[in-house]
Design a protein around this motif. Structure first.
Motif, short mmCIF file in Angstrom:
data_model
loop_
_atom_site.label_atom_id
_atom_site.label_comp_id
_atom_site.label_asym_id
_atom_site.label_seq_id
_atom_site.Cartn_x
_atom_site.Cartn_y
_atom_site.Cartn_z
N ILE A 5 0.86 -1.18 0.00
CA ILE A 5 0.00 0.00 0.00
C ILE A 5 0.89 1.23 0.00
CG2 ILE A 5 -1.79 1.29 1.21
CD1 ILE A 5 -2.57 -1.40 2.57
N ASP A 6 0.75 2.06 -1.02
CA ASP A 6 1.51 3.31 -1.11
C ASP A 6 0.81 4.34 -0.22
OD1 ASP A 6 2.68 5.74 -1.74
OD2 ASP A 6 2.76 5.32 -3.89
N LYS A 7 1.34 4.53 0.97
CA LYS A 7 0.72 5.43 1.95
C LYS A 7 0.71 6.88 1.47
CE LYS A 7 0.04 2.31 5.17
NZ LYS A 7 -1.25 1.95 5.68
N ALA A 13 -10.15 6.52 0.59
CA ALA A 13 -11.48 6.31 0.01
C ALA A 13 -12.19 5.11 0.64
CB ALA A 13 -11.39 6.14 -1.50
N GLY A 14 -11.42 4.11 1.08
CA GLY A 14 -11.99 2.96 1.77
C GLY A 14 -12.55 1.88 0.88
N PRO A 21 -12.95 -6.79 3.26
CA PRO A 21 -12.86 -6.42 4.68
C PRO A 21 -12.12 -7.43 5.55
CG PRO A 21 -15.07 -7.17 4.15
CD PRO A 21 -14.31 -7.08 2.85
N ASP A 22 -11.88 -8.63 5.02
CA ASP A 22 -11.14 -9.63 5.78
C ASP A 22 -9.62 -9.43 5.66
OD1 ASP A 22 -11.44 -10.32 3.07
OD2 ASP A 22 -11.08 -12.44 3.47
N VAL A 23 -9.20 -8.48 4.79
CA VAL A 23 -7.78 -8.22 4.58
C VAL A 23 -7.43 -6.76 4.89
CG1 VAL A 23 -5.90 -8.20 2.87
CG2 VAL A 23 -7.62 -10.03 2.83
N PHE A 24 -8.27 -5.82 4.45
CA PHE A 24 -7.98 -4.40 4.60
C PHE A 24 -8.85 -3.73 5.66
CE2 PHE A 24 -6.99 -5.51 0.21
CZ PHE A 24 -5.73 -4.95 0.04
N THR A 25 -8.31 -2.70 6.26
CA THR A 25 -9.05 -1.84 7.16
C THR A 25 -8.50 -0.44 6.99
OG1 THR A 25 -9.85 -1.61 9.44
CG2 THR A 25 -7.52 -2.17 9.16
N ASP A 29 -6.39 7.49 11.05
CA ASP A 29 -6.40 8.66 10.18
C ASP A 29 -7.23 8.43 8.92
OD1 ASP A 29 -4.74 10.19 11.88
OD2 ASP A 29 -2.96 9.19 11.07
N GLY A 30 -7.78 7.23 8.76
CA GLY A 30 -8.63 6.92 7.63
C GLY A 30 -7.93 6.32 6.43
N TYR A 31 -6.63 6.03 6.56
CA TYR A 31 -5.87 5.48 5.45
C TYR A 31 -5.86 3.96 5.49
CZ TYR A 31 -4.48 10.28 4.78
OH TYR A 31 -4.51 11.62 4.57
#
Length: 62
Positions: A5-7, A13-14, A21-25, A29-31
């Motif tokens: 993930i390029d921070k 955007a989510g 949702p089982d991998v990302f959250t 700060d919403g990133y």
């Protein structure tokens, strides 16, 4: 599978968290971030779809 993930590119955007949702959250700060223990995608078939859903292409799957 490797997920990066390029921070700097992430705009929070989510779409990744909604798609896989089982991998990302999202962090406080919403990133986008990976859930602990899911750094390799945990075999989720939705990881590549989540990368495609990112509006700024901040997620790379290899």
């Amino acid at each position: 599978m490797r997920i990066d993930i390029d921070k700097d590119a992430c705009i929070g955007a989510g779409q990744c968290a909604l798609t896989a949702p089982d991998v990302f959250t999202q962090d406080d700060d919403g990133y986008s971030t990976l859930l602990p223990g899911r750094e390799d995608g945990a075999g989720s078939p939705l990881v590549r779809e989540a990368a495609r859903a990112c509006p700024v292409s901040a997620i790379t799957v290899s």
